[in-house]
Every structure is written in C-alpha cells, then in structure tokens.
Scaffold this active site. Sequence first.
Site, PDB file in Angstrom:
ATOM      1  N   ILE A  56       0.811  -1.230   0.000  1.00 27.16           N
ATOM      2  CA  ILE A  56       0.000   0.000   0.000  1.00 27.16           C
ATOM      3  C   ILE A  56       0.846   1.283   0.000  1.00 27.16           C
ATOM      4  O   ILE A  56       0.311   2.377  -0.128  1.00 27.16           O
ATOM      5  CB  ILE A  56      -1.007   0.087   1.174  1.00 27.16           C
ATOM      6  CG1 ILE A  56      -0.385  -0.365   2.470  1.00 27.16           C
ATOM      7  CG2 ILE A  56      -2.310  -0.632   0.847  1.00 27.16           C
ATOM      8  CD1 ILE A  56      -1.128   0.149   3.679  1.00 27.16           C
TER       9      ILE A  56
ATOM     10  N   GLU B 232      10.111  -3.337   8.855  1.00 25.99           N
ATOM     11  CA  GLU B 232       8.873  -2.720   9.353  1.00 25.99           C
ATOM     12  C   GLU B 232       7.878  -3.761   9.874  1.00 25.99           C
ATOM     13  O   GLU B 232       7.324  -3.602  10.954  1.00 25.99           O
ATOM     14  CB  GLU B 232       8.248  -1.923   8.189  1.00 25.99           C
ATOM     15  CG  GLU B 232       7.150  -0.975   8.588  1.00 25.99           C
ATOM     16  CD  GLU B 232       6.499  -0.369   7.339  1.00 25.99           C
ATOM     17  OE1 GLU B 232       5.269  -0.395   7.250  1.00 25.99           O
ATOM     18  OE2 GLU B 232       7.240   0.109   6.449  1.00 25.99           O
TER      19      GLU B 232
ATOM     20  N   HIS C 299       8.553 -11.561   4.146  1.00 23.05           N
ATOM     21  CA  HIS C 299       7.955 -11.168   2.866  1.00 23.05           C
ATOM     22  C   HIS C 299       9.030 -10.808   1.853  1.00 23.05           C
ATOM     23  O   HIS C 299      10.121 -10.388   2.209  1.00 23.05           O
ATOM     24  CB  HIS C 299       6.974  -9.999   3.037  1.00 23.05           C
ATOM     25  CG  HIS C 299       7.542  -8.821   3.751  1.00 23.05           C
ATOM     26  ND1 HIS C 299       7.658  -8.765   5.116  1.00 23.05           N
ATOM     27  CD2 HIS C 299       8.026  -7.640   3.293  1.00 23.05           C
ATOM     28  CE1 HIS C 299       8.175  -7.604   5.477  1.00 23.05           C
ATOM     29  NE2 HIS C 299       8.424  -6.897   4.390  1.00 23.05           N
TER      30      HIS C 299
HETATM   31  P1  AMP Z   1       9.609  -3.997   5.319  1.00 24.90           P
HETATM   32  O1  AMP Z   1       9.171  -4.777   6.548  1.00 24.90           O
HETATM   33  O2  AMP Z   1      10.669  -2.987   5.643  1.00 24.90           O
HETATM   34  O3  AMP Z   1       9.997  -4.897   4.179  1.00 24.90           O
HETATM   35  O4  AMP Z   1       8.348  -3.151   4.825  1.00 24.90           O
HETATM   36  C1  AMP Z   1       7.040  -3.637   4.950  1.00 24.90           C
HETATM   37  C2  AMP Z   1       6.221  -3.246   3.751  1.00 24.90           C
HETATM   38  O5  AMP Z   1       4.878  -3.619   4.018  1.00 24.90           O
HETATM   39  C3  AMP Z   1       6.211  -1.732   3.444  1.00 24.90           C
HETATM   40  O6  AMP Z   1       6.605  -1.530   2.099  1.00 24.90           O
HETATM   41  C4  AMP Z   1       4.769  -1.329   3.695  1.00 24.90           C
HETATM   42  O7  AMP Z   1       4.315  -0.338   2.802  1.00 24.90           O
HETATM   43  C5  AMP Z   1       4.015  -2.636   3.508  1.00 24.90           C
HETATM   44  N1  AMP Z   1       2.774  -2.690   4.244  1.00 24.90           N
HETATM   45  C6  AMP Z   1       2.579  -2.436   5.557  1.00 24.90           C
HETATM   46  N2  AMP Z   1       1.278  -2.603   5.889  1.00 24.90           N
HETATM   47  C7  AMP Z   1       0.642  -2.980   4.746  1.00 24.90           C
HETATM   48  C8  AMP Z   1      -0.713  -3.309   4.426  1.00 24.90           C
HETATM   49  N3  AMP Z   1      -1.684  -3.267   5.335  1.00 24.90           N
HETATM   50  N4  AMP Z   1      -1.003  -3.649   3.151  1.00 24.90           N
HETATM   51  C9  AMP Z   1      -0.029  -3.678   2.200  1.00 24.90           C
HETATM   52  N5  AMP Z   1       1.264  -3.393   2.444  1.00 24.90           N
HETATM   53  C10 AMP Z   1       1.594  -3.041   3.701  1.00 24.90           C
END
Ligand code: AMP
Length: 131
Positions: free
Chosen positions: A30, A88, A93
């Site tokens: 998102i 994050e 993922h």
């Molecule tokens: P990272 O853990 O650093 O790889 O980043 C986590 C990714 O998850 C980021 O790019 C966020 O934009 C994405 N993200 C977090 N919450 C959501 C959500 N509810 N739906 C889709 N993407 C998400």
Amino acid sequence: MATIFSKIIAGEIPSYRIHEDDRYYAFLDINPLAEGHTLVIPKVETDYLFDLEDDLLADMMVFAKKVALAIDQTMACKRVGVAVLGLEVPHAHIHLIPINNLHDIEFSRPKLKFSDKEFRVTAEKISAAMK
Ligand code: AMP
C-alpha cells in the site's frame, strides 16, 4: 499477537489480493515504489525470511516467480526487482517491484499514492495475467 500480514491473510484487514495458494499470499504494497509493487508472504507466521524451513523458502521463490511473470506482462517495466527488508513488518515477505532503472527500487524514495480504485485495477490486471 498476530502480525498485520496474518490479519490480511485471515481477511480481518483488507488487501489488494493478487494470488494465493494454501501456503502463500501475494498482494499489493500500500506504500508502493512503483505501480504493481507486490508483497509475497508465507501464510505461516515467521518473522525472518531466512528462518523459514528450506522447502517453504524454496517454494516461496517459485510462487513469487509466477507472480513476477504476471507483473512483467502487465506493468511497463524492464524487470521485476526483488528485495527483502523486513524492517517494518515482522512477517517474512519478498518485495516484487517493477523497475526500469536503479532508482526505481530505492526504498528511501517517497512512496507513490494511488486511489482505492487504481489499486483495485492494478491488482485485477496482475491477477488476471496469472497462469
Ligand atoms: P519492510 O518490513 O521494511 O519490508 O516493509 C514492509 C512493507 O509492508 C512496506 O513496504 C509497507 O508499505 C508494507 N505494508 C505495511 N502494511 C501494509 C498493508 N496493510 N497492506 C499492504 N502493504 C503493507
């Protein structure tokens, strides 16, 4: 406590779903770096990608490949870039990002904004190209 991604898999939080099977789920990020920026996750909740069992990790890349080929076909890009951060969200993922140059996959860049409808259309396009 369940991660936000586990809540997405359970349908408790909405997502722009692209594809899933019994072990993996793919959906749009998102806060995308590009249109079609997709996340691939295992349904089992594990924080660190490299803590996954060998088979689950190997098959996750094969699942990601199918999604990446659909992104290739539907998004205007030279390649689908692959990134693993996990800084994050503590649920393993893989980021799949349509790229045309090096800067397209720079995570320090401002993220793009799309409307709900635009996200839905993008997800539908990629999903429809899944084989
Ligand atoms: P990272 O853990 O650093 O790889 O980043 C986590 C990714 O998850 C980021 O790019 C966020 O934009 C994405 N993200 C977090 N919450 C959501 C959500 N509810 N739906 C889709 N993407 C998400």
